[in-house]
Design a protein around this motif. Structure first.
Motif, short mmCIF file in Angstrom:
data_model
loop_
_atom_site.label_atom_id
_atom_site.label_comp_id
_atom_site.label_asym_id
_atom_site.label_seq_id
_atom_site.Cartn_x
_atom_site.Cartn_y
_atom_site.Cartn_z
N GLU A 182 0.83 -1.21 0.00
CA GLU A 182 0.00 0.00 0.00
C GLU A 182 0.86 1.26 0.00
O GLU A 182 0.56 2.24 -0.70
N ARG A 183 1.96 1.24 0.78
CA ARG A 183 2.86 2.40 0.80
C ARG A 183 3.50 2.62 -0.55
O ARG A 183 3.64 3.75 -1.02
N ALA A 184 3.93 1.52 -1.20
CA ALA A 184 4.56 1.64 -2.52
C ALA A 184 3.57 2.21 -3.53
O ALA A 184 3.93 3.07 -4.36
N ALA A 185 2.33 1.74 -3.47
CA ALA A 185 1.32 2.26 -4.39
C ALA A 185 1.05 3.74 -4.12
O ALA A 185 0.88 4.54 -5.04
N SER A 186 1.01 4.12 -2.84
CA SER A 186 0.78 5.52 -2.49
C SER A 186 1.91 6.40 -2.99
O SER A 186 1.68 7.52 -3.47
N VAL A 187 3.16 5.90 -2.90
CA VAL A 187 4.31 6.66 -3.40
C VAL A 187 4.18 6.86 -4.90
O VAL A 187 4.45 7.95 -5.43
N ARG A 188 3.78 5.81 -5.61
CA ARG A 188 3.62 5.94 -7.07
C ARG A 188 2.57 6.98 -7.42
O ARG A 188 2.76 7.80 -8.33
N TRP A 189 1.45 6.97 -6.72
CA TRP A 189 0.40 7.95 -7.00
C TRP A 189 0.85 9.36 -6.60
O TRP A 189 0.50 10.34 -7.27
N ALA A 190 1.60 9.44 -5.51
CA ALA A 190 2.12 10.76 -5.11
C ALA A 190 3.06 11.31 -6.18
O ALA A 190 3.01 12.50 -6.52
N LEU A 191 3.93 10.45 -6.74
CA LEU A 191 4.82 10.89 -7.82
C LEU A 191 4.04 11.29 -9.06
O LEU A 191 4.44 12.21 -9.78
N ALA A 192 2.94 10.59 -9.30
CA ALA A 192 2.09 10.99 -10.44
C ALA A 192 1.54 12.39 -10.22
O ALA A 192 1.51 13.21 -11.16
N GLY A 193 1.12 12.70 -9.00
CA GLY A 193 0.62 14.04 -8.71
C GLY A 193 1.71 15.09 -8.84
O GLY A 193 1.50 16.17 -9.41
#
Length: 502
Positions: free
Chosen positions: A22-33
């Motif tokens: 979940e943290r890795a996915a959140s980091v990916r979405w944060a980088l997308a933002g």
């Protein structure tokens, strides 16, 4: 009794794996933002440039008035980006970034609905304020969002998105204007702005108190320092100084008339007054000790020099391709997209190389590539250039651009990973400012070099234009050599760092 213990441990491990996922996915979405926060300001520059002729017709205004649609945006970014970074350090970078995205998005809607030229100019200035916040804080938030071992890759991704925005703007703007009219180029930013806001709000980590420069402590000379505040006077002086310099470079276009000289004098006086105010301020915008940091100073200087060279490719390229090589507008525009496309493709690999081999080492490698490309462009004989055609110009240009992508990623990583958490916003603002000042200086100074060597471009022949190109890139090669010397001289690491920036 052993089986339940094993089962419990297995369940805990599975839970840890799920949380890590979940943290890795959140980091990916944060980088997308964060990537959208870099893409949108770049699009805001390039997409408006292509619309200037259409806007001149739509409002029945001369070019001198219509150019303020671009100038107001650039001036807002250049003059406010350092203050935006500092304010993020004090008030919270995530909070301020969300406000900047909201302002940019709202201003995009106002641009699309503007009934008059000057209301459009005002809305573009507001859009530039939002863009300044987004550009200053996107890079600053990387270090607190991704693991240290992946900072270079994240910086490379942001560099890629900046290049994509620059390359995509002309073609996207032309298509939107042809299909839906000029208002569509601004309204297209609405869904992207809303998406960036949603991703940043949902996935960026909350602001932490220890990342803010608002604690009580002591200064380097042992005197007490209270709670940090925002330096309003220093911010205003710096903004006015930078605005005067940017206007001198953009409106003068290399011709040192009375207005240009007056603006440069105002910028010089403003810089002196700013330094004096900062030396006596309780909470200065830029601490003198920070400017004395050799690693930061050299990183900023190299960034400005390299950006000046990159602007030379944009100034000289259209004239060389059309006048020296005889290309029509369409093929010339397609050829010019090779540079931004190369930068976009090189950004992520540059980040991975930086993570693997170290930021300092890759900074030097990027500058070496740029030096090789500019030397080739400056030393290419006219006869050989004509024989090689477009490929003879584009091949070394792509080498320059790939070197720039590697340098930008590595230099930003080296600087940003070496600063205190409570100064990341300010440092990011300074890096972006150095880049912007290099671009506006390059547009004027390198354009003046080209004009002096080529003569009147409207009547100059192919050989004269090719001579101007060689002279411009000879100066560019000298600037890259200076940047390389500055960087190599600064290879001594900060305390706690390795020599290559790891």
């Amino acid at each position: 009794m052993v089986k339940p213990v094993i089962a419990e441990r297995g369940g805990a491990a599975a839970g840890d794996d799920a949380r890590n996922g979940e943290r890795a996915a959140s980091v990916r979405w944060a980088l997308a933002g964060l990537s959208l926060c870099v893409l949108l300001p770049s699009l805001g520059i390039s997409v408006a440039n292509v619309a200037l002729p259409t806007l001149a017709d739509a409002f029945g205004a001369p070019f001198q008035d219509v150019q303020w649609i671009v100038l107001s945006y650039l001036l807002a970014i250049t003059s406010l980006i350092v203050g935006a970074g500092r304010l993020g350090d004090l008030a919270g970078r995530r909070r301020l970034l969300l406000g900047g995205i909201a302002l940019f998005t709202l201003a995009s809607a106002l641009c699309g609905a503007a009934p008059t030229l000057w209301l459009l100019v005002a809305a573009r200035a507001a859009q530039g304020v939002g863009a300044a916040v987004m550009m200053a804080l996107a890079m600053a938030l990387v270090a607190g969002t991704v693991p240290a071992s992946r900072v270079g890759g994240a910086m490379g991704l942001l560099g890629t998105m900046s290049a994509v925005g620059t390359a995509l703007g002309p073609s996207l703007g032309g298509g939107l204007i042809a299909g839906f009219g000029w208002r569509a180029i601004f309204l297209a930013g609405l869904p992207l702005g809303l998406l960036a806001f949603a991703l940043a709000r949902r996935h960026l980590p909350a602001d932490r108190r220890e990342d803010r420069d608002g604690t009580t402590g002591g200064t380097a000379d042992g005197t007490a320092r209270g709670r940090a505040g925002f330096d309003g006077l220093g911010t205003l002086l710096l903004a006015l100084t930078l605005a005067a310099y940017a206007l001198a470079m953009t409106m003068g276009r290399g011709a040192f008339g009375p207005l240009t000289l007056a603006l440069l004098l105002a910028a010089a006086c403003g810089a002196g007054l700013f330094l004096r105010v900062e030396a006596n301020a309780a909470s200065p915008l830029i601490r003198p000790a920070m400017l004395r940091d050799p690693a930061l100073g050299r990183g900023l200087a190299a960034n400005a020099l390299v950006s000046t060279v990159m602007m030379a490719t944009l100034v000289v390229g259209p004239f060389h391709l059309s006048h020296a090589l005889g290309l029509d507008t369409g093929p010339a525009g397609l050829a010019l997209s090779a540079g931004p496309l190369a930068a976009a493709l090189a950004g992520v690999p540059a980040g991975r190389l930086t993570d693997r081999f170290g930021a300092r080492r890759m900074t030097v490698a990027g500058l070496a590539g740029m030096a090789a490309g500019t030397v080739l462009l400056s030393g290419l004989p006219a006869a050989l250039g004509a024989a090689l055609g477009v490929a003879g110009y584009l091949a070394p240009l792509v080498v320059v651009t790939i070197g720039y992508a590697l340098f930008q990623t590595a230099n930003n990583t080296a600087v940003m990973t070496g600063v205190r958490p409570d100064q990341r916003g300010l440092t990011s603002g300074l890096l972006n400012l150095a880049r912007n000042l290099g671009l506006v200086t390059g547009a004027s100074a390198m354009g003046a070099v080209f004009a002096a060597a080529a003569g009147d471009v409207a009547t100059a022949g192919a050989e004269a234009v090719a001579s101007g190109t060689r002279a411009t890139f000879a100066v560019a090669a000298g600037l890259i050599a200076a940047a390389l010397a500055v960087t190599v001289a600064g290879r001594r690491a900060r305390p706690g760092q390795t020599a290559d920036g790891a």
